[in-house]
Design a protein around this motif. Structure first.
Motif, PDB file in Angstrom:
ATOM      1  N   PHE A 182       3.119  18.028  65.424  1.00  0.00           N
ATOM      2  CA  PHE A 182       3.254  18.855  64.094  1.00  0.00           C
ATOM      3  C   PHE A 182       2.910  20.117  64.175  1.00  0.00           C
ATOM      4  O   PHE A 182       3.959  20.254  63.377  1.00  0.00           O
ATOM      5  CB  PHE A 182       2.691  18.433  63.053  1.00  0.00           C
ATOM      6  CG  PHE A 182       3.202  16.261  62.656  1.00  0.00           C
ATOM      7  CD1 PHE A 182       4.177  16.613  62.685  1.00  0.00           C
ATOM      8  CD2 PHE A 182       2.774  15.619  63.372  1.00  0.00           C
ATOM      9  CE1 PHE A 182       4.885  15.122  61.884  1.00  0.00           C
ATOM     10  CE2 PHE A 182       3.134  14.190  63.623  1.00  0.00           C
ATOM     11  CZ  PHE A 182       3.656  13.770  62.312  1.00  0.00           C
ATOM     12  N   LEU A 185       6.110  21.657  65.964  1.00  0.00           N
ATOM     13  CA  LEU A 185       7.502  21.258  64.887  1.00  0.00           C
ATOM     14  C   LEU A 185       7.404  22.513  63.501  1.00  0.00           C
ATOM     15  O   LEU A 185       8.590  22.744  63.093  1.00  0.00           O
ATOM     16  CB  LEU A 185       7.612  19.646  64.443  1.00  0.00           C
ATOM     17  CG  LEU A 185       7.905  18.817  65.138  1.00  0.00           C
ATOM     18  CD1 LEU A 185       7.672  17.531  64.132  1.00  0.00           C
ATOM     19  CD2 LEU A 185       9.038  19.253  65.656  1.00  0.00           C
ATOM     20  N   GLN A 186       6.461  22.712  63.939  1.00  0.00           N
ATOM     21  CA  GLN A 186       6.327  23.445  61.972  1.00  0.00           C
ATOM     22  C   GLN A 186       6.992  25.147  62.811  1.00  0.00           C
ATOM     23  O   GLN A 186       7.178  26.231  61.874  1.00  0.00           O
ATOM     24  CB  GLN A 186       5.058  23.991  61.993  1.00  0.00           C
ATOM     25  CG  GLN A 186       3.672  22.570  60.795  1.00  0.00           C
ATOM     26  CD  GLN A 186       3.292  22.708  60.807  1.00  0.00           C
ATOM     27  OE1 GLN A 186       2.172  23.615  60.838  1.00  0.00           O
ATOM     28  NE2 GLN A 186       2.468  21.420  59.977  1.00  0.00           N
ATOM     29  N   THR A 192      14.781  20.260  62.702  1.00  0.00           N
ATOM     30  CA  THR A 192      13.412  19.030  63.625  1.00  0.00           C
ATOM     31  C   THR A 192      13.668  17.930  63.611  1.00  0.00           C
ATOM     32  O   THR A 192      12.824  17.008  63.212  1.00  0.00           O
ATOM     33  CB  THR A 192      12.134  19.537  63.293  1.00  0.00           C
ATOM     34  OG1 THR A 192      11.695  19.847  61.274  1.00  0.00           O
ATOM     35  CG2 THR A 192      11.529  21.366  64.063  1.00  0.00           C
ATOM     36  N   GLU A 196      11.541  14.731  63.931  1.00  0.00           N
ATOM     37  CA  GLU A 196      10.937  13.711  63.046  1.00  0.00           C
ATOM     38  C   GLU A 196      11.149  12.069  63.148  1.00  0.00           C
ATOM     39  O   GLU A 196      10.331  11.229  62.902  1.00  0.00           O
ATOM     40  CB  GLU A 196      10.793  14.149  61.798  1.00  0.00           C
ATOM     41  CG  GLU A 196      10.516  15.992  61.305  1.00  0.00           C
ATOM     42  CD  GLU A 196      10.625  16.843  60.134  1.00  0.00           C
ATOM     43  OE1 GLU A 196      11.414  15.231  59.931  1.00  0.00           O
ATOM     44  OE2 GLU A 196       9.981  17.492  60.144  1.00  0.00           O
ATOM     45  N   SER A 199       9.457  10.793  66.813  1.00  0.00           N
ATOM     46  CA  SER A 199       8.092  10.782  66.129  1.00  0.00           C
ATOM     47  C   SER A 199       7.885   9.269  65.422  1.00  0.00           C
ATOM     48  O   SER A 199       7.369   8.685  65.624  1.00  0.00           O
ATOM     49  CB  SER A 199       7.768  11.900  65.533  1.00  0.00           C
ATOM     50  OG  SER A 199       6.430  12.218  65.613  1.00  0.00           O
ATOM     51  N   SER A 200       8.872   9.582  64.444  1.00  0.00           N
ATOM     52  CA  SER A 200       7.992   8.506  63.137  1.00  0.00           C
ATOM     53  C   SER A 200       8.831   6.742  64.133  1.00  0.00           C
ATOM     54  O   SER A 200       7.558   5.767  63.956  1.00  0.00           O
ATOM     55  CB  SER A 200       9.475   8.679  62.443  1.00  0.00           C
ATOM     56  OG  SER A 200       8.904   9.451  61.347  1.00  0.00           O
ATOM     57  N   HIS A 259      -3.164  12.163  60.829  1.00  0.00           N
ATOM     58  CA  HIS A 259      -1.672  12.622  60.530  1.00  0.00           C
ATOM     59  C   HIS A 259      -1.902  12.147  58.930  1.00  0.00           C
ATOM     60  O   HIS A 259      -0.221  11.789  58.330  1.00  0.00           O
ATOM     61  CB  HIS A 259      -1.289  11.577  61.386  1.00  0.00           C
ATOM     62  CG  HIS A 259      -1.167  11.865  63.054  1.00  0.00           C
ATOM     63  ND1 HIS A 259      -2.251  10.908  63.730  1.00  0.00           N
ATOM     64  CD2 HIS A 259      -0.710  12.797  63.709  1.00  0.00           C
ATOM     65  CE1 HIS A 259      -2.201  12.033  64.892  1.00  0.00           C
ATOM     66  NE2 HIS A 259      -1.224  12.133  64.900  1.00  0.00           N
ATOM     67  N   LYS A 261      -1.337  13.897  55.575  1.00  0.00           N
ATOM     68  CA  LYS A 261      -0.441  14.723  54.983  1.00  0.00           C
ATOM     69  C   LYS A 261      -1.199  14.815  53.715  1.00  0.00           C
ATOM     70  O   LYS A 261      -0.034  13.988  52.951  1.00  0.00           O
ATOM     71  CB  LYS A 261       1.182  15.144  55.311  1.00  0.00           C
ATOM     72  CG  LYS A 261       1.382  14.981  56.848  1.00  0.00           C
ATOM     73  CD  LYS A 261       0.731  15.666  58.020  1.00  0.00           C
ATOM     74  CE  LYS A 261       1.143  16.169  59.094  1.00  0.00           C
ATOM     75  NZ  LYS A 261       0.143  16.961  60.298  1.00  0.00           N
ATOM     76  N   GLU A 271      -7.400  18.243  59.287  1.00  0.00           N
ATOM     77  CA  GLU A 271      -6.279  17.826  59.605  1.00  0.00           C
ATOM     78  C   GLU A 271      -7.055  17.882  61.492  1.00  0.00           C
ATOM     79  O   GLU A 271      -7.357  16.821  62.458  1.00  0.00           O
ATOM     80  CB  GLU A 271      -4.833  18.473  60.395  1.00  0.00           C
ATOM     81  CG  GLU A 271      -4.010  17.337  61.250  1.00  0.00           C
ATOM     82  CD  GLU A 271      -2.811  17.861  61.260  1.00  0.00           C
ATOM     83  OE1 GLU A 271      -2.411  18.349  62.133  1.00  0.00           O
ATOM     84  OE2 GLU A 271      -2.019  19.020  59.916  1.00  0.00           O
TER      85      GLU A 271
END
Length: 310
Positions: A182, A185-186, A192, A196, A199-200, A259, A261, A271
């Motif tokens: 993450f 990705l930011q 992205t 994502e 990843s999910s 994880h 958020k 985090e």
């Protein structure tokens, strides 16, 4: 796997755990002690299991692999973490960042599957004791571990491969102490969405499959324990599962908290805080959890020390 893409960013700057100068040196020594305890604890457990024949059972075979993963995992994050405390700018190359991400995902995914195999092993030992040696044969145990590492490798390749295809062209300052999914990705200046999604799917598959098997295994174990007429049998069953339950609770508990958020301003700090416990606390505690109240490990330690001193 090629470690190059069309990014203008060739390196990343890791901000570390904290930007408060007065905390850098104490934290350096704290994590150095953590690394030492983790390496010594897991290596000691590996050596004890290897040298003592009475520990050559499926349960300790899985524990051997768990300790091996934690031992290797301690070298993925700790070196860069320690550098964060003693250097003004902690720089990691793009290739180094992708390598760290790969091994981070590989060992975390593999540990999930090893813990799952350990839960299944406990189910067979308690619910089907007469068939235990047949069901948990050396071939089956080896295949379970091979599958754990292959699934871990596949998940790590998926995460890292998708990350390499992204472009990084703006800021290269990562507000973290390691290259995680993450935070990377930011920093990306390209879409992205696919990352994502992957990843999910990968994380969802790993967590869902392992959690389901662990929960079903312990549900059946609990049902079997409740129908035991012997208090001694109930106590023995609980003692064999206690260490694994604590390990699973710590691993999945801190992993989930890491994880989750939130929209609060301190969510990044939160985090990082929970990820420290997950990445550094759990690998350090595992050898202690499995050895402090374990008669077999204590006996193996006594025999090994006696063998060395004589």
């Amino acid at each position: 796997m090629a470690m190059e893409n069309d990014s203008s960013v060739a390196e990343f700057i890791l901000m570390g755990l904290t930007d408060q100068p007065e905390l850098q040196l104490p934290l350096f020594f704290l994590f150095l002690v953590n690394c030492t305890v983790t390496v010594v604890g897991n290596m000691s457990l590996i050596v004890l299991i290897f040298l003592n024949l009475h520990l050559h059972t499926p349960m300790y075979f899985f524990l051997f692999n768990l300790s091996f993963i934690d031992f290797c995992y301690s070298f993925v994050c700790t070196p860069k973490m320690l550098l964060c405390f003693v250097s003004e700018r902690n720089i990691i190359s793009f290739a180094g960042c992708m390598t760290q991400l790969f091994f981070l995902c590989f060992f975390v995914n593999s540990e999930c599957y090893v813990l799952t195999a350990m839960a299944y092993d406990r189910y067979v030992a308690i619910c089907q004791p007469l068939l235990y040696r047949v069901v948990m044969s050396p071939r089956v145990c080896s295949l379970l571990m091979l599958g754990s590492y292959l699934m871990g490798f596949a998940g790590a390749m998926a995460h890292t491969g998708c990350m390499i295809r992204l472009s990084f062209c703006d800021s290269n300052i990562m507000n973290h102490y390691m290259c995680d999914i993450f935070p990377l990705l930011q920093l990306s200046c390209s879409s992205t969405h696919f990352n994502e999604l992957v990843s999910s799917v990968v994380v969802g598959t790993v967590v869902s499959a392992s959690s389901l098997i662990i929960l079903v295994s312990y549900a059946l174990i609990l049902y079997n324990i409740l129908h035991m007429s012997s208090a001694k049998g109930w106590s023995k069953a609980m003692s064999t599962c206690g260490s694994h339950i604590v390990t699973v609770g710590l691993f999945y508990g801190f992993g989930l908290l890491t994880h989750v958020k939130t929209s609060s301003p301190g969510s990044v700090t939160q985090e990082k805080f929970f990820s420290v416990f997950c990445n550094f606390g759990v690998p350090m505690l595992n050898p202690l959890i499995y050895s402090l109240r374990n008669k077999d490990v204590k006996l193996a330690l006594k025999r090994t020390l006696k063998r060395i001193t004589n």
